[in-house]
Design a protein around this motif. Structure first.
Motif, PDB file in Angstrom:
ATOM      1  N   GLY A  11     -11.094 -30.333   2.587  1.00 53.57           N
ATOM      2  CA  GLY A  11     -10.501 -30.707   3.867  1.00 53.57           C
ATOM      3  C   GLY A  11     -10.367 -29.554   4.836  1.00 53.57           C
ATOM      4  N   ARG A  12     -10.920 -28.405   4.513  1.00 57.13           N
ATOM      5  CA  ARG A  12     -10.830 -27.233   5.381  1.00 57.13           C
ATOM      6  C   ARG A  12     -12.144 -27.026   6.131  1.00 57.13           C
ATOM      7  NH1 ARG A  12      -7.868 -22.772   1.394  1.00 57.13           N
ATOM      8  NH2 ARG A  12      -5.950 -23.994   1.029  1.00 57.13           N
ATOM      9  N   LEU A  13     -12.029 -26.397   7.282  1.00 60.03           N
ATOM     10  CA  LEU A  13     -13.188 -26.059   8.117  1.00 60.03           C
ATOM     11  C   LEU A  13     -14.105 -27.272   8.316  1.00 60.03           C
ATOM     12  CD1 LEU A  13     -14.089 -22.604   6.529  1.00 60.03           C
ATOM     13  CD2 LEU A  13     -12.704 -23.019   8.576  1.00 60.03           C
ATOM     14  N   PRO A  14     -13.585 -28.369   8.862  1.00 63.31           N
ATOM     15  CA  PRO A  14     -14.435 -29.559   9.030  1.00 63.31           C
ATOM     16  C   PRO A  14     -15.612 -29.339   9.979  1.00 63.31           C
ATOM     17  CG  PRO A  14     -12.351 -29.813  10.202  1.00 63.31           C
ATOM     18  CD  PRO A  14     -12.218 -28.579   9.382  1.00 63.31           C
ATOM     19  N   GLY A  15     -15.417 -28.508  11.005  1.00 61.37           N
ATOM     20  CA  GLY A  15     -16.521 -28.245  11.925  1.00 61.37           C
ATOM     21  C   GLY A  15     -17.682 -27.557  11.229  1.00 61.37           C
ATOM     22  N   LEU A  16     -17.357 -26.553  10.411  1.00 61.73           N
ATOM     23  CA  LEU A  16     -18.409 -25.876   9.655  1.00 61.73           C
ATOM     24  C   LEU A  16     -19.072 -26.833   8.676  1.00 61.73           C
ATOM     25  CD1 LEU A  16     -19.879 -23.244   8.917  1.00 61.73           C
ATOM     26  CD2 LEU A  16     -18.020 -22.766   7.295  1.00 61.73           C
ATOM     27  N   GLY A  17     -18.263 -27.725   8.110  1.00 57.56           N
ATOM     28  CA  GLY A  17     -18.818 -28.703   7.181  1.00 57.56           C
ATOM     29  C   GLY A  17     -19.811 -29.630   7.853  1.00 57.56           C
ATOM     30  N   ARG A  18     -19.515 -30.030   9.086  1.00 60.48           N
ATOM     31  CA  ARG A  18     -20.453 -30.915   9.810  1.00 60.48           C
ATOM     32  C   ARG A  18     -21.766 -30.198  10.096  1.00 60.48           C
ATOM     33  NH1 ARG A  18     -15.685 -31.856  12.890  1.00 60.48           N
ATOM     34  NH2 ARG A  18     -14.645 -33.799  12.256  1.00 60.48           N
ATOM     35  N   VAL A  19     -21.664 -28.951  10.544  1.00 64.49           N
ATOM     36  CA  VAL A  19     -22.885 -28.184  10.814  1.00 64.49           C
ATOM     37  C   VAL A  19     -23.711 -28.009   9.543  1.00 64.49           C
ATOM     38  CG1 VAL A  19     -23.785 -25.949  11.564  1.00 64.49           C
ATOM     39  CG2 VAL A  19     -21.858 -26.987  12.772  1.00 64.49           C
ATOM     40  N   PRO A  56     -18.008 -42.102   7.970  1.00 66.45           N
ATOM     41  CA  PRO A  56     -17.444 -40.973   7.199  1.00 66.45           C
ATOM     42  C   PRO A  56     -17.466 -41.181   5.693  1.00 66.45           C
ATOM     43  CG  PRO A  56     -15.712 -42.223   8.304  1.00 66.45           C
ATOM     44  CD  PRO A  56     -17.006 -42.732   8.841  1.00 66.45           C
ATOM     45  N   SER A  57     -17.230 -42.411   5.233  1.00 71.85           N
ATOM     46  CA  SER A  57     -17.216 -42.638   3.782  1.00 71.85           C
ATOM     47  C   SER A  57     -18.595 -42.443   3.184  1.00 71.85           C
ATOM     48  CB  SER A  57     -16.705 -44.046   3.475  1.00 71.85           C
ATOM     49  OG  SER A  57     -15.366 -44.203   3.905  1.00 71.85           O
ATOM     50  N   LEU A  58     -19.622 -42.973   3.817  1.00 69.73           N
ATOM     51  CA  LEU A  58     -20.984 -42.802   3.329  1.00 69.73           C
ATOM     52  C   LEU A  58     -21.401 -41.336   3.410  1.00 69.73           C
ATOM     53  CD1 LEU A  58     -23.611 -44.043   2.283  1.00 69.73           C
ATOM     54  CD2 LEU A  58     -24.268 -44.485   4.661  1.00 69.73           C
ATOM     55  N   ALA A  59     -20.969 -40.630   4.470  1.00 68.83           N
ATOM     56  CA  ALA A  59     -21.287 -39.208   4.598  1.00 68.83           C
ATOM     57  C   ALA A  59     -20.652 -38.411   3.464  1.00 68.83           C
ATOM     58  CB  ALA A  59     -20.816 -38.685   5.944  1.00 68.83           C
ATOM     59  N   ARG A  60     -19.422 -38.778   3.118  1.00 65.40           N
ATOM     60  CA  ARG A  60     -18.767 -38.061   2.029  1.00 65.40           C
ATOM     61  C   ARG A  60     -19.471 -38.316   0.704  1.00 65.40           C
ATOM     62  NH1 ARG A  60     -12.298 -38.058   0.451  1.00 65.40           N
ATOM     63  NH2 ARG A  60     -12.439 -36.198  -0.876  1.00 65.40           N
ATOM     64  N   ALA A  66     -25.663 -27.064   1.399  1.00 67.50           N
ATOM     65  CA  ALA A  66     -25.174 -28.226   0.647  1.00 67.50           C
ATOM     66  C   ALA A  66     -23.840 -27.924  -0.011  1.00 67.50           C
ATOM     67  CB  ALA A  66     -26.205 -28.637  -0.401  1.00 67.50           C
ATOM     68  N   VAL A  67     -23.678 -26.716  -0.556  1.00 68.01           N
ATOM     69  CA  VAL A  67     -22.416 -26.336  -1.176  1.00 68.01           C
ATOM     70  C   VAL A  67     -21.307 -26.260  -0.130  1.00 68.01           C
ATOM     71  CG1 VAL A  67     -21.223 -24.460  -2.362  1.00 68.01           C
ATOM     72  CG2 VAL A  67     -23.510 -25.146  -3.101  1.00 68.01           C
ATOM     73  N   CYS A  68     -21.607 -25.678   1.018  1.00 63.99           N
ATOM     74  CA  CYS A  68     -20.616 -25.570   2.090  1.00 63.99           C
ATOM     75  C   CYS A  68     -20.183 -26.955   2.579  1.00 63.99           C
ATOM     76  CB  CYS A  68     -21.182 -24.745   3.232  1.00 63.99           C
ATOM     77  SG  CYS A  68     -20.049 -24.513   4.618  1.00 63.99           S
ATOM     78  N   ALA A  69     -21.138 -27.861   2.764  1.00 68.87           N
ATOM     79  CA  ALA A  69     -20.811 -29.209   3.233  1.00 68.87           C
ATOM     80  C   ALA A  69     -19.950 -29.946   2.212  1.00 68.87           C
ATOM     81  CB  ALA A  69     -22.092 -29.992   3.498  1.00 68.87           C
ATOM     82  N   GLY A  70     -20.312 -29.862   0.932  1.00 68.80           N
ATOM     83  CA  GLY A  70     -19.533 -30.539  -0.095  1.00 68.80           C
ATOM     84  C   GLY A  70     -18.156 -29.930  -0.278  1.00 68.80           C
ATOM     85  N   ALA A  71     -18.071 -28.597  -0.254  1.00 66.06           N
ATOM     86  CA  ALA A  71     -16.775 -27.935  -0.432  1.00 66.06           C
ATOM     87  C   ALA A  71     -15.845 -28.218   0.735  1.00 66.06           C
ATOM     88  CB  ALA A  71     -17.001 -26.432  -0.591  1.00 66.06           C
ATOM     89  N   ALA A  72     -16.371 -28.220   1.958  1.00 69.39           N
ATOM     90  CA  ALA A  72     -15.534 -28.517   3.118  1.00 69.39           C
ATOM     91  C   ALA A  72     -15.007 -29.939   3.062  1.00 69.39           C
ATOM     92  CB  ALA A  72     -16.332 -28.286   4.397  1.00 69.39           C
ATOM     93  N   ASP A  73     -15.811 -30.864   2.591  1.00 66.20           N
ATOM     94  CA  ASP A  73     -15.380 -32.254   2.496  1.00 66.20           C
ATOM     95  C   ASP A  73     -14.296 -32.416   1.424  1.00 66.20           C
ATOM     96  OD1 ASP A  73     -16.688 -35.242   3.260  1.00 66.20           O
ATOM     97  OD2 ASP A  73     -15.569 -35.156   1.382  1.00 66.20           O
ATOM     98  N   LEU A  74     -14.469 -31.805   0.263  1.00 68.32           N
ATOM     99  CA  LEU A  74     -13.512 -31.954  -0.824  1.00 68.32           C
ATOM    100  C   LEU A  74     -12.207 -31.222  -0.549  1.00 68.32           C
ATOM    101  CD1 LEU A  74     -15.901 -31.550  -3.903  1.00 68.32           C
ATOM    102  CD2 LEU A  74     -14.862 -33.657  -3.050  1.00 68.32           C
TER     103      LEU A  74
END
Length: 325
Positions: free
Chosen positions: A153-161, A85-89, A143-151
């Motif tokens: 903390g919302r919608l983690p499932g969407l962030g993974r996809v 998870p840390s490297l993914a973030r 890329a924006v969705c993945a980064g925004a979800a990570d920062l």
């Protein structure tokens, strides 16, 4: 049979001291000299090509940041799927920031933001600019969705996809800029079309791996170290093959101190990361910084060498004659 005597004005015969060939004879054709080869200069030494209007800090920065964004997304997807998870973030946030920087550089060079939107009106397979615009359009929101979800903390499932989707598009983002510059008339870029995508892919991978080593904990940075090592090796091999194949046209590339510094920093950073960087946090940070700096030097070096080849008429005329012969 040709006579060897000549008749003088007083009527007496005299032997010719040397034989003279008549016009149109074989001897005259043998003695006729070929015109000398023309030089490589243009009129008054001015460039044959119009120099591209691209600004170095915009376009070279765009090449570097775009490659970092695409490779970071791919590394983030690998880390997400392997439970790091840390490297993914790190990869997601790096892709988000690099994407923003590359868009700024591109829009600043275009002059008006609407010019980017205008390119979406058509899709032209034969135009690297058109294809690249659509690649960025497909990659950017993910890329924006993945980064925004990570920062957030919302919608983690969407962030993974979104992380996996951006990771799949990442290689195209990292390499399409190679096709973009090779589609120009700049000699050092245009004739390096075979190796340039591999060089850009290796440079992007080493940058993303270096950033992962710099920011992720040692326990999760294994994929980043391996990606950095592979990227540095591909970058150096592609650069060497391109310089050998281009011959005299590669002189601007060989003279580039930035390219030599980029190769040295990339190899040193990759070797340090895969050895001492596995155990020492300080060594991992230093190796990651060297890899990032090496990738930036490579992109700026490629840009400057191309501009040099466009400004010197020798590289345009000489290469065209070589291909015609």
């Amino acid at each position: 049979m040709t006579s060897q005597t000549d008749v003088r004005l007083d009527g007496s015969a005299e032997l010719r001291t040397e034989r003279e060939a008549t016009p149109g004879s074989a001897g005259d054709r043998r003695e006729r000299r070929r015109p000398p080869e023309a030089g490589f200069d243009s009129y008054y030494g001015r460039p044959v090509l119009n120099e591209p209007t691209w600004q170095e800090h915009d376009i070279a920065g765009y090449l570097f940041l775009g490659g970092l964004a695409g490779a970071s997304s791919t590394l983030a997807a690998v880390a997400e799927l392997t439970g790091r998870p840390s490297l993914a973030r790190v990869g997601r946030v790096a892709a988000l920031c690099a994407l923003g920087g590359s868009f700024y550089s591109l829009i600043h060079d275009l002059g008006r933001p609407e010019r980017f939107i205008n390119m979406l009106r058509v899709f032209k397979v034969t135009s690297p600019m058109s294809v690249g615009t659509w690649i960025l359009t497909a990659y950017g929101p993910q890329a924006v969705c993945a980064g925004a979800a990570d920062l957030s903390g919302r919608l983690p499932g969407l962030g993974r996809v979104a992380t996996v989707g951006a990771g799949l598009a990442g290689p195209a983002v990292a390499t399409y800029t190679a096709a973009l510059i090779c589609d120009t008339a700049v000699p050092a870029w245009h004739e390096g079309f075979r190796e340039m995508p591999f060089l850009f892919a290796g440079s992007a991978a080493s940058a993303a791996g270096g950033l992962g080593m710099l920011a992720a904990p040692l326990s999760e940075a294994g994929p980043a170290r391996r990606v950095a090592m592979l990227g540095a090796a591909v970058e150096c091999v592609a650069a060497t093959r391109m310089e050998r194949r281009l011959g005299p046209l590669a002189e601007p590339l060989k003279r580039s101190r930035l390219l030599r510094a980029g190769e040295a920093l990339s190899l040193a950073g990759a070797l340090a990361g895969i050895t001492v960087g596995r155990r020492s946090r300080i060594a991992a940070v230093a190796a990651g910084a060297a890899l990032l700096a090496g990738s930036a030097c490579t992109r700026f070096g490629i840009f400057r060498a191309g501009m040099e080849s466009a400004n010197d008429p020798k590289y345009t005329v000489q290469w065209q004659r070589r291909k015609l012969s």
